[in-house]
Write a protein that holds these residues in place. Structure first.
Motif, PDB file in Angstrom:
ATOM      1  N   GLU A 244       0.911  -1.299  -0.040  1.00 54.24           N
ATOM      2  CA  GLU A 244      -0.230   0.100   0.136  1.00 54.24           C
ATOM      3  C   GLU A 244       0.758   1.407  -0.104  1.00 54.24           C
ATOM      4  OE1 GLU A 244      -2.469  -0.319   3.374  1.00 54.24           O
ATOM      5  OE2 GLU A 244      -4.000  -1.878   2.234  1.00 54.24           O
ATOM      6  N   SER A 245       1.947   1.433   0.730  1.00 49.43           N
ATOM      7  CA  SER A 245       2.909   2.509   0.914  1.00 49.43           C
ATOM      8  C   SER A 245       4.095   2.389   0.193  1.00 49.43           C
ATOM      9  CB  SER A 245       3.085   2.555   2.483  1.00 49.43           C
ATOM     10  OG  SER A 245       3.686   1.538   2.818  1.00 49.43           O
ATOM     11  N   GLY A 246       4.631   1.383   0.032  1.00 46.12           N
ATOM     12  CA  GLY A 246       6.064   1.058  -0.414  1.00 46.12           C
ATOM     13  C   GLY A 246       6.866   1.372   0.519  1.00 46.12           C
ATOM     14  N   ASP A 247       6.469   1.329   1.874  1.00 45.12           N
ATOM     15  CA  ASP A 247       7.599   1.428   3.025  1.00 45.12           C
ATOM     16  C   ASP A 247       7.688   0.013   3.786  1.00 45.12           C
ATOM     17  OD1 ASP A 247       7.867   4.236   2.554  1.00 45.12           O
ATOM     18  OD2 ASP A 247       6.226   4.762   3.729  1.00 45.12           O
ATOM     19  N   LEU A 248       8.676  -0.016   4.316  1.00 45.33           N
ATOM     20  CA  LEU A 248       9.012  -1.527   5.002  1.00 45.33           C
ATOM     21  C   LEU A 248       8.784  -1.155   6.431  1.00 45.33           C
ATOM     22  CD1 LEU A 248      11.968  -3.210   3.291  1.00 45.33           C
ATOM     23  CD2 LEU A 248       9.626  -4.145   3.466  1.00 45.33           C
ATOM     24  N   LEU A 249       7.921  -2.061   7.058  1.00 47.52           N
ATOM     25  CA  LEU A 249       7.835  -1.903   8.564  1.00 47.52           C
ATOM     26  C   LEU A 249       9.058  -2.525   9.214  1.00 47.52           C
ATOM     27  CD1 LEU A 249       4.006  -2.492   9.155  1.00 47.52           C
ATOM     28  CD2 LEU A 249       5.070  -0.550   9.387  1.00 47.52           C
ATOM     29  N   PRO A 250       9.507  -2.258  10.260  1.00 50.86           N
ATOM     30  CA  PRO A 250      10.370  -2.884  11.131  1.00 50.86           C
ATOM     31  C   PRO A 250      10.039  -4.508  11.375  1.00 50.86           C
ATOM     32  CG  PRO A 250       9.555  -1.111  12.496  1.00 50.86           C
ATOM     33  CD  PRO A 250       9.034  -1.148  11.218  1.00 50.86           C
ATOM     34  N   LEU A 251      11.136  -5.121  11.310  1.00 46.99           N
ATOM     35  CA  LEU A 251      10.805  -6.697  11.928  1.00 46.99           C
ATOM     36  C   LEU A 251      10.553  -6.795  13.399  1.00 46.99           C
ATOM     37  CD1 LEU A 251      14.131  -8.144  10.319  1.00 46.99           C
ATOM     38  CD2 LEU A 251      11.590  -8.811   9.608  1.00 46.99           C
ATOM     39  N   PRO A 252       9.882  -7.508  13.557  1.00 48.05           N
ATOM     40  CA  PRO A 252       9.356  -7.651  15.253  1.00 48.05           C
ATOM     41  C   PRO A 252      10.591  -7.476  16.170  1.00 48.05           C
ATOM     42  CG  PRO A 252       8.950  -9.725  14.222  1.00 48.05           C
ATOM     43  CD  PRO A 252       9.382  -8.643  13.204  1.00 48.05           C
ATOM     44  N   THR A 253      10.489  -6.798  17.257  1.00 48.66           N
ATOM     45  CA  THR A 253      11.682  -6.901  18.453  1.00 48.66           C
ATOM     46  C   THR A 253      11.302  -8.206  19.048  1.00 48.66           C
ATOM     47  OG1 THR A 253      10.200  -6.151  20.053  1.00 48.66           O
ATOM     48  CG2 THR A 253      11.319  -4.559  18.529  1.00 48.66           C
ATOM     49  N   LEU A 254      12.504  -8.625  19.607  1.00 44.25           N
ATOM     50  CA  LEU A 254      12.627  -9.738  20.750  1.00 44.25           C
ATOM     51  C   LEU A 254      11.526  -9.755  21.631  1.00 44.25           C
ATOM     52  CD1 LEU A 254      14.257 -12.267  21.581  1.00 44.25           C
ATOM     53  CD2 LEU A 254      15.645 -10.854  23.120  1.00 44.25           C
ATOM     54  N   GLN A 255      11.238  -8.582  22.177  1.00 49.35           N
ATOM     55  CA  GLN A 255       9.978  -8.451  23.082  1.00 49.35           C
ATOM     56  C   GLN A 255       8.727  -9.070  22.508  1.00 49.35           C
ATOM     57  OE1 GLN A 255      10.409  -7.099  26.320  1.00 49.35           O
ATOM     58  NE2 GLN A 255       8.184  -6.895  26.951  1.00 49.35           N
ATOM     59  N   GLU A 256       8.774  -8.401  21.223  1.00 45.82           N
ATOM     60  CA  GLU A 256       7.230  -8.718  20.516  1.00 45.82           C
ATOM     61  C   GLU A 256       7.070 -10.382  19.992  1.00 45.82           C
ATOM     62  OE1 GLU A 256       6.337  -4.692  18.152  1.00 45.82           O
ATOM     63  OE2 GLU A 256       7.875  -6.012  17.382  1.00 45.82           O
ATOM     64  N   ILE A 257       8.330 -10.958  19.667  1.00 40.44           N
ATOM     65  CA  ILE A 257       8.495 -12.423  19.279  1.00 40.44           C
ATOM     66  C   ILE A 257       8.058 -13.123  20.535  1.00 40.44           C
ATOM     67  CG2 ILE A 257      10.173 -14.111  18.682  1.00 40.44           C
ATOM     68  CD1 ILE A 257      11.468 -12.338  16.924  1.00 40.44           C
ATOM     69  N   VAL A 258       8.659 -12.836  21.865  1.00 43.45           N
ATOM     70  CA  VAL A 258       8.384 -13.745  22.882  1.00 43.45           C
ATOM     71  C   VAL A 258       7.069 -13.548  23.250  1.00 43.45           C
ATOM     72  CG1 VAL A 258       9.002 -14.024  25.409  1.00 43.45           C
ATOM     73  CG2 VAL A 258      10.851 -13.564  23.641  1.00 43.45           C
ATOM     74  N   GLU A 259       6.391 -12.358  23.389  1.00 45.43           N
ATOM     75  CA  GLU A 259       5.051 -12.150  23.579  1.00 45.43           C
ATOM     76  C   GLU A 259       3.967 -12.633  22.874  1.00 45.43           C
ATOM     77  OE1 GLU A 259       4.454  -7.873  23.970  1.00 45.43           O
ATOM     78  OE2 GLU A 259       5.715  -7.738  25.845  1.00 45.43           O
ATOM     79  N   MET A 260       4.547 -12.933  21.522  1.00 50.95           N
ATOM     80  CA  MET A 260       3.485 -13.481  20.701  1.00 50.95           C
ATOM     81  C   MET A 260       3.807 -15.305  20.702  1.00 50.95           C
ATOM     82  SD  MET A 260       1.376 -13.144  18.019  1.00 50.95           S
ATOM     83  CE  MET A 260       1.837 -11.611  16.864  1.00 50.95           C
ATOM     84  N   ILE A 261       4.810 -15.683  20.916  1.00 51.00           N
ATOM     85  CA  ILE A 261       5.037 -17.087  21.358  1.00 51.00           C
ATOM     86  C   ILE A 261       4.353 -17.285  22.996  1.00 51.00           C
ATOM     87  CG2 ILE A 261       6.665 -18.936  22.366  1.00 51.00           C
ATOM     88  CD1 ILE A 261       8.793 -17.401  20.904  1.00 51.00           C
ATOM     89  N   GLN A 262       4.220 -16.548  23.853  1.00 50.49           N
ATOM     90  CA  GLN A 262       3.467 -16.756  25.018  1.00 50.49           C
ATOM     91  C   GLN A 262       1.994 -16.755  24.438  1.00 50.49           C
ATOM     92  OE1 GLN A 262       5.272 -13.528  27.015  1.00 50.49           O
ATOM     93  NE2 GLN A 262       6.186 -15.077  28.523  1.00 50.49           N
ATOM     94  N   ARG A 263       1.551 -15.793  23.801  1.00 51.12           N
ATOM     95  CA  ARG A 263      -0.072 -15.939  23.316  1.00 51.12           C
ATOM     96  C   ARG A 263      -0.363 -17.075  22.779  1.00 51.12           C
ATOM     97  NH1 ARG A 263      -2.513 -11.723  20.205  1.00 51.12           N
ATOM     98  NH2 ARG A 263      -4.133 -12.676  20.660  1.00 51.12           N
ATOM     99  N   HIS A 264       0.467 -17.280  21.661  1.00 47.86           N
ATOM    100  CA  HIS A 264       0.231 -18.540  20.940  1.00 47.86           C
ATOM    101  C   HIS A 264      -0.063 -19.858  21.675  1.00 47.86           C
ATOM    102  CE1 HIS A 264       1.502 -20.883  16.707  1.00 47.86           C
ATOM    103  NE2 HIS A 264       0.172 -21.146  17.591  1.00 47.86           N
ATOM    104  N   MET A 265       1.112 -19.964  22.525  1.00 43.00           N
ATOM    105  CA  MET A 265       1.057 -21.169  23.448  1.00 43.00           C
ATOM    106  C   MET A 265      -0.194 -21.177  24.496  1.00 43.00           C
ATOM    107  SD  MET A 265       4.235 -22.519  25.843  1.00 43.00           S
ATOM    108  CE  MET A 265       4.546 -21.073  26.774  1.00 43.00           C
ATOM    109  N   ALA A 266      -0.391 -19.948  25.096  1.00 45.09           N
ATOM    110  CA  ALA A 266      -1.577 -19.969  25.886  1.00 45.09           C
ATOM    111  C   ALA A 266      -3.044 -20.347  25.069  1.00 45.09           C
ATOM    112  CB  ALA A 266      -1.936 -18.538  26.389  1.00 45.09           C
ATOM    113  N   MET A 267      -3.369 -19.885  23.733  1.00 43.16           N
ATOM    114  CA  MET A 267      -4.309 -20.155  22.922  1.00 43.16           C
ATOM    115  C   MET A 267      -4.223 -21.601  22.656  1.00 43.16           C
ATOM    116  SD  MET A 267      -3.982 -16.730  20.557  1.00 43.16           S
ATOM    117  CE  MET A 267      -5.406 -17.055  19.549  1.00 43.16           C
ATOM    118  N   LEU A 268      -3.249 -22.178  22.488  1.00 43.88           N
ATOM    119  CA  LEU A 268      -3.099 -23.616  21.772  1.00 43.88           C
ATOM    120  C   LEU A 268      -3.280 -24.419  23.171  1.00 43.88           C
ATOM    121  CD1 LEU A 268      -2.532 -25.123  19.220  1.00 43.88           C
ATOM    122  CD2 LEU A 268       0.106 -25.193  19.890  1.00 43.88           C
TER     123      LEU A 268
END
Length: 322
Positions: A244-268
């Motif tokens: 949509e914009s031609g701009d690249l969003l930054p890659l997720p931070t370590l904090q964001e990665i760990v929090e996503m894993i924790q959410r994923h695991m809790a949901m699973l």
């Protein structure tokens, strides 16, 4: 993008993957803006026999819609009957997709999955009977061909369109390639030029730049992201923003990665119970943490752990490694 009467918010979709695209993961990808999610492939025979594990695979959440449920099988009458049964009993399903690309021997040897690529006439019969049996759009997912001696994606796509398919997903590899080598995007272009229904390209989209290149080089209407989304639900948001914009969003931070894993695991855990969830999360954690400092040691230690709290503690250690 529109498939039959189903309007998508965008054309960036999560490809069906056995053992990966279960309900929790589909919801995480949907949160990142994914335009269409697909279930894991479901056996028409298992639906017929009311298999308990299959019933779990068919659970849909309103928040993940639009959703396509992927069926596999090779008996046209059974496929049609089970597709109708599924749609009648699961009103949240928006699309039925037929798997004609799975390369696994036990599927192929039954004439199912990519084994159907060798039987164009049977493909036509299945598509015709299933599309007439259900009130929602029917799509198919195919490969480039069965092997280098049978490259027939264009032929199969034409047959599917003629018999009522609303869209075709094309993986640019043959069955014999499995997931090795480079995906042939030119076959996706050939299919797009041969039919008028939407074509979704699949194969080797790992970055926003890949997605833009596939759309440009093939002219396909949408993108199916498979392995590129493993451990990387953020990819959908990053691709959509880039297109949509031609701009690249930054890659997720370590904090964001760990929090996503924790959410994923809790949901699973809530979805499948702790015992099963912990074992299934091992592969997901491997994907999420690939390339991170100390990730190999982390994976080794997590593979020895068998309870939610112990893995949570390990993840908190990782989060504090900044």
């Amino acid at each position: 993008m529109k498939i039959g009467n189903v309007q998508l918010e965008n054309n960036v979709c999560l490809a069906p993957m056995a053992g990966v695209t279960d309900l929790p993961y589909r919801l995480l990808c949907k949160e990142q803006g994914c335009g269409l999610v697909y279930t894991e492939m479901i056996s028409a025979k298992a639906v017929y026999f009311n298999n308990k594990n299959t019933n779990l695979l068919m659970q849909i959440d309103e928040k993940e819609r639009p959703v396509a449920m992927q069926l596999f099988g090779c008996d046209p009458d059974l496929m049609a009957e089970m597709a109708k049964k599924i749609v009648d009993e699961h009103s949240q399903i928006d699309i039925i997709d037929i798997n004609m690309g799975c390369p696994v021997p036990k599927v192929v040897n039954n004439g199912e999955g990519s084994g159907l690529m060798k039987q164009p006439g049977l493909v036509g019969e299945i598509v015709k009977k299933v599309s007439r049996a259900i009130p929602i759009p029917l799509t198919i997912k195919i490969r480039k061909g069965f092997d280098d001696n049978l490259i027939n994606a264009v032929e199969i796509a034409k047959i599917a369109e003629a018999n009522g398919a609303a869209a075709v997903g094309v993986h640019g590899r043959t069955r014999e390639q499995y997931y090795s080598g480079k995906a042939d995007w030119d076959i996706i272009r050939q299919v797009k030029e041969a039919i008028t229904i939407p074509v979704l390209g699949n194969g080797d989209v790992f970055t926003p730049e890949d997605a833009k290149a596939m759309l440009h080089e093939t002219g396909c209407d949408g993108i199916l992201i498979g392995r590129g989304a493993q451990g990387n639900p953020w990819l959908f948001k990053r691709i959509i923003h880039y297109l949509e914009s031609g701009d690249l969003l930054p890659l997720p931070t370590l904090q964001e990665i760990v929090e996503m894993i924790q959410r994923h695991m809790a949901m699973l855990c809530a979805y499948k119970g702790e015992y099963t969830a912990i074992r299934e999360m091992r592969k997901h954690i491997s994907w999420y943490t690939k390339g991170l400092p100390g990730s190999a040691n982390l994976r080794r230690s997590i593979n020895q752990l068998e309870c939610f709290e112990a893995i949570e503690d390990k993840l908190e250690e990782l989060k504090n490694m900044t």
